[in-house]
Design a protein around this motif. Sequence first.
Motif, short mmCIF file in Angstrom:
data_model
loop_
_atom_site.label_atom_id
_atom_site.label_comp_id
_atom_site.label_asym_id
_atom_site.label_seq_id
_atom_site.Cartn_x
_atom_site.Cartn_y
_atom_site.Cartn_z
N ARG A 198 0.81 -1.22 0.00
CA ARG A 198 0.00 0.00 0.00
C ARG A 198 0.85 1.27 0.00
NH1 ARG A 198 -5.14 -1.33 4.02
NH2 ARG A 198 -5.63 -3.41 3.17
N ILE A 199 1.96 1.27 0.74
CA ILE A 199 2.82 2.45 0.78
C ILE A 199 3.49 2.67 -0.57
CG2 ILE A 199 5.00 3.33 1.73
CD1 ILE A 199 4.13 2.11 4.43
N GLU A 200 4.00 1.60 -1.17
CA GLU A 200 4.69 1.75 -2.45
C GLU A 200 3.73 2.15 -3.58
OE1 GLU A 200 7.04 -1.77 -3.09
OE2 GLU A 200 8.38 -1.34 -1.39
N LYS A 201 2.45 1.76 -3.42
CA LYS A 201 1.45 2.18 -4.40
C LYS A 201 1.08 3.65 -4.22
CE LYS A 201 -3.22 1.14 -6.10
NZ LYS A 201 -4.43 0.27 -5.93
N ALA A 202 0.93 4.07 -2.97
CA ALA A 202 0.52 5.44 -2.69
C ALA A 202 1.66 6.44 -2.89
CB ALA A 202 0.00 5.54 -1.26
N PHE A 203 2.90 5.99 -2.68
CA PHE A 203 4.04 6.89 -2.75
C PHE A 203 5.14 6.25 -3.60
CE2 PHE A 203 2.04 7.44 1.45
CZ PHE A 203 1.66 8.77 1.37
N GLU A 478 1.63 9.87 7.41
CA GLU A 478 0.88 9.72 6.16
C GLU A 478 1.08 8.34 5.54
OE1 GLU A 478 2.06 12.73 3.40
OE2 GLU A 478 3.93 11.70 2.81
N MET A 479 2.23 7.73 5.76
CA MET A 479 2.43 6.38 5.23
C MET A 479 1.57 5.36 5.96
SD MET A 479 6.41 6.00 4.04
CE MET A 479 7.22 6.77 5.44
N GLU A 481 -1.22 6.04 7.47
CA GLU A 481 -2.61 6.32 7.05
C GLU A 481 -2.90 5.68 5.69
OE1 GLU A 481 -2.66 10.55 7.13
OE2 GLU A 481 -3.33 10.66 9.23
N ALA A 482 -1.98 5.84 4.74
CA ALA A 482 -2.16 5.25 3.41
C ALA A 482 -2.20 3.73 3.46
CB ALA A 482 -1.05 5.73 2.48
N ALA A 483 -1.51 3.17 4.44
CA ALA A 483 -1.47 1.71 4.57
C ALA A 483 -2.70 1.16 5.27
CB ALA A 483 -0.22 1.29 5.33
#
Length: 570
Positions: A198-203, A478-479, A481-483
Amino acid sequence: MNLAIDAIKKQTFDAIVVGSGVSGGFAAKELTEKGMRTLVLDRGKQLDHITGYEPTYKDPWDFKYNGLLTQEQKTTHPKLARDYPYNEKSQNYWFNDSDSMYKEEKRFDWFRPNIVGGKSIMWGRQSYRLSDIDFEANLKDGIAIDWPIRYKDIAPWYSYVEKHVGISGEALGLPQLPDSDFLKPMDMYCVEKEARVRIEKAFPGRNLTIGRVANLSEAKKAQLEIGRSQCQYRNKCNLGCPYGAYFSSQSCTLPPAAKTGLMTLLPNSLVSEIIFDNQKQKAKGVRVINTITHEVKEYYAKVIFICGSTVSTTALLLNSTSSRFQNGFGNDSGELGHNLMDHHFRIGASGVWEGDEDKYYFGRRANGIYVPRYRNIGNDKRDYVRGFGYQGGGSRQSWNRGVNDLSFGADYKESMTKPGPWTMNLGGFGETLPYHENKMYLDKTAKDKWGLPIVVFDAEFKENERKMRIDMLNDAKEMLEAAGFKNIRAYDNGCYPGMAIHEMGTARMGRDPKTSVLNGNSQVHAAKNVFVTDGASMVSTSCVNPSLTYMALTARAASFAVGELKKHNL
């Protein structure tokens, strides 16, 4: 007269190594394996591999206070007791405050081990290479001085060291974090794997990987041959490992050195000064105080490796004055003691994961996850220079989650016997710049119990670090949260230099003797037979744990030193 000559012969070696920790242990191994009769001097007490790790054989209930400190210990050890390294379990591995006196113009937490092997017994074992982004940073940013080496100069030595030490990890192919010669990576937990996706997708550009750690996920021939075995997942590493499953001097470098028959190891040996031969313009030996008897002896050698850990190394150099070096050994530049650095940390975020409560993990993994630096890389530009990485990981809450809970009853008691929800933490480690005014020096009016001047610290984190910490906190939040984590708590627990126990600088490398203490081969500019290969030699810090770099610099310098001796250049 003949008796005096015989005594000098007994006190003369090919090489002297001061310190037996991460750097000193490697120096001992490399020099002896290259045929050098080597004297290793350590001010700490003897700590034997396997039999010496008394605390590691105890269960939690065998400790009276389960690792906590008493009020008396906090009173008698006001500096050591400031932070986690000193506790009931590990207390015998550290110097008492009264035997490790120092002064602070500004707060600096100095943790000093009192054992052969030094901090290699208690270190965090996270092992990362510096990259050309790090070696070129000072030059590109116009800060301090340029490193006299580049990644290509040290890369073969990273590989050499890694094959002996054993570094488990995952190859990523990132320019800012070169891959090592890895053993198989340790497994990530289910929440860490999901957070990664999820983190690598969001960021894009932010990567989450398993930590690169000097614990043997598997034992290869190189490790088995010296009696090591793979990690047992006990996570009691800071108490010593009888299996030799992580790198320490006792398990990894001192045994091969001893096997050559060329190493003499003397514990309780405080090196007070380096002896300079004015006629030959090089060092001829060291003066040593026995820490128990206070007897003073001199030892002589062709080459001397100073590996006492940053602060002790520089204190030794500063105390080694002569008609040639009136302000400290090799201090023609006036930079000795300056540019003191450490990483800043104790900041990030944590959160709770909902679900996956039917999953758990095996053992106690002695490792976490790592998020490599991504700030000020490529097109990313911030209002500060350099960057940071994150360490952390996921885990299931235990029974102590109920310590402050006022619930009661049979159902509540039953719930406390089962694991709680998954949580995850991301804690930042940031680079600190080399500021000339951040320094250590000696107060020659105040002496310790051995008659040596006391170290004084005058260092602080500055505006660049403060700006960086804003991102370190917000990005972690934020990471998570994105996860998909909930109940996220961002934190800044404050940080002072020394707390990360990654002290560096104070006898830096450089090309110009007017602005540095050492050259690119780790030699003191003005005394080429003296080498400094621990953290004191660092020109900048990167944001990664530095010990692997110390080992590589040491192996490289030892090879160079022996080569120069054979050429009669030293």
